[in-house]
Enzyme design. Structure first.
Site, PDB file in Angstrom:
ATOM      1  N   LYS A  38       0.837  -1.196   0.000  1.00  0.00           N
ATOM      2  CA  LYS A  38       0.000   0.000   0.000  1.00  0.00           C
ATOM      3  C   LYS A  38       0.873   1.248   0.000  1.00  0.00           C
ATOM      4  O   LYS A  38       2.073   1.186   0.253  1.00  0.00           O
ATOM      5  CB  LYS A  38      -0.923   0.001   1.224  1.00  0.00           C
ATOM      6  N   TYR A 264      12.434  31.512   5.327  1.00  0.00           N
ATOM      7  CA  TYR A 264      11.187  32.179   5.699  1.00  0.00           C
ATOM      8  C   TYR A 264      11.133  32.474   7.190  1.00  0.00           C
ATOM      9  O   TYR A 264      11.539  31.650   8.014  1.00  0.00           O
ATOM     10  CB  TYR A 264       9.983  31.319   5.313  1.00  0.00           C
TER      11      TYR A 264
END
EC number: 5.1.1.1
Length: 368
Positions: A38, A264
């Site tokens: 998965k 940032y």
């Protein structure tokens, strides 16, 4: 190994084979093996991983959702594929692509029987999911009579498997609870088998269950994280080889003066003259903001360099003060020697989350 020139996730299929064979050595020759592929095979590539596992003669696959199973079928995978969390809207596709649904609730059982009957199926294989204490999906033990009554009223489906999921098989402090789960599973599955008058495949153990609870291997075991090189303990990790290595390069080097900032919100401030490097990957590639602010590090020419400031969408910055490197040099985030488990743990998360987060825009390179 050749120098990489862009952000690349190297996937070593020889390591996959090693892990598969190691886990198989823990089992009797009669025990079937299910490989969990998965989430793009835990962040790698589900089709390529499944092809290699088919070559190694695995018995079963499991995915979380229907579309993942369809991708495997379109990729040429022919072994049985168990869909662990099917949704009723996908039942027609499940039947169309010969996928095996996990049946975990009254709603799902009733609706899948209706779909199977509408498609004129006879003995379509299903696996019953029992809830033995994880309390996530599954029938509770007191719902057995309901299950049996529904099955008695139709020939459209047949119980191919009965399974459950261990909540803490890696945790030695939870042995009592794990034994409780094993005994509950044995009791309820035997009750169902006696009423069915035939014996479906029983599977309970995940990777840690394979290693720690051999008495609970039953007819089949499931392995996910173990295939990809992680055994949920430092001792077992030494016996496995990580399949995936995430590498990138130094894009640009900066020389900061004391007091200058990086990134940032100016979250990194140089306390002294500092050399930094910018790398071409960020939270859009799966290296989330939790890894910034010097919580973890990468490897540059054999030296560790902390990730500094805020991780950006497409870039992150590292402190390479004292490290001899140049633009274009290779950087390793995690791999065989530099563990994804350590990289993740340093930031307060787990290897599962890290490796399954690697974006599909990151180039995959296979080592055969």
């Amino acid at each position: 190994m050749a120098q990489i020139h862009e952000t690349t996730l190297e996937i070593d299929l020889k390591a996959l084979a090693h892990n598969y064979n190691y886990l198989s050595s823990k089992l009797s020759s009669a025990t079937k093996k299910l490989g969990v592929v998965k989430a793009f095979a835990y962040g790698s590539d589900s089709v390529e991983i499944a092809k290699k596992l088919e070559e190694l003669e695995i018995d079963f696959f499991a995915v979380a959702y229907t579309q993942e199973g369809i991708t495997l079928r379109k990729g040429g995978i022919r072994k049985p594929i168990l869909v662990l969390h099917p949704q009723s809207t996908n039942f027609d596709e499940i039947i169309q692509h010969c996928l095996t649904p996990s049946i975990y609730s009254k709603f799902v059982l009733e609706h899948f029987i209706a779909s199977a009957e509408a498609h004129k199926q006879n003995h379509y294989p299903i696996h019953l999911k029992l809830n033995t204490g994880l309390n996530r999906l599954g029938f509770d033990p007191d719902e057995v009579n309901y299950i049996l009554q529904q099955l008695k009223n139709t020939s459209s489906v047949k119980v191919e498997g009965i399974f459950s999921h261990l909540a803490a098989s890696e945790d030695p402090n939870e042995k009592d609870f794990t034994h409780y789960q094993i005994e509950t599973y044995k009791k309820v599955s035997e009750e169902i088998i006696e009423a069915l008058n035939y014996k479906p495949i029983r599977h309970l153990c995940n990777t840690s269950g394979i290693i720690n609870y051999p008495e609970a291997h039953f007819e089949m075991v499931r392995t996910g994280i173990g295939l990809y090189g992680f055994g949920n303990s430092a001792e077992e990790d030494k016996k496995l080889i990580p399949v995936a290595s995430l590498k990138t390069i130094v894009s640009q080097i900066h020389h900061l003066k004391k007091g200058e900032t990086v990134g940032y919100n100016r979250k990194f401030k140089a306390e002294k003259d500092t050399k930094t490097a910018t790398l071409p990957l960020g939270h859009a590639d799966g290296i989330n903001r939790i890894y910034g602010m010097q919580k973890t590090n990468v490897e540059v020419n054999g030296k560790l360099a902390p990730i500094i400031g805020n991780v950006c969408m497409d870039m992150l910055m590292i402190d390479i003060t004292g490290i001899d490197c140049k633009e274009g040099d290779e950087v390793i985030l995690f791999g065989k020697e530099k563990s994804a488990e350590n990289f993740a743990n340093n930031a307060g998360t787990i290897s599962y989350e890290l490796i399954t987060s690697i974006s599909q825009r990151v180039k995959r390179k296979f080592i055969y």
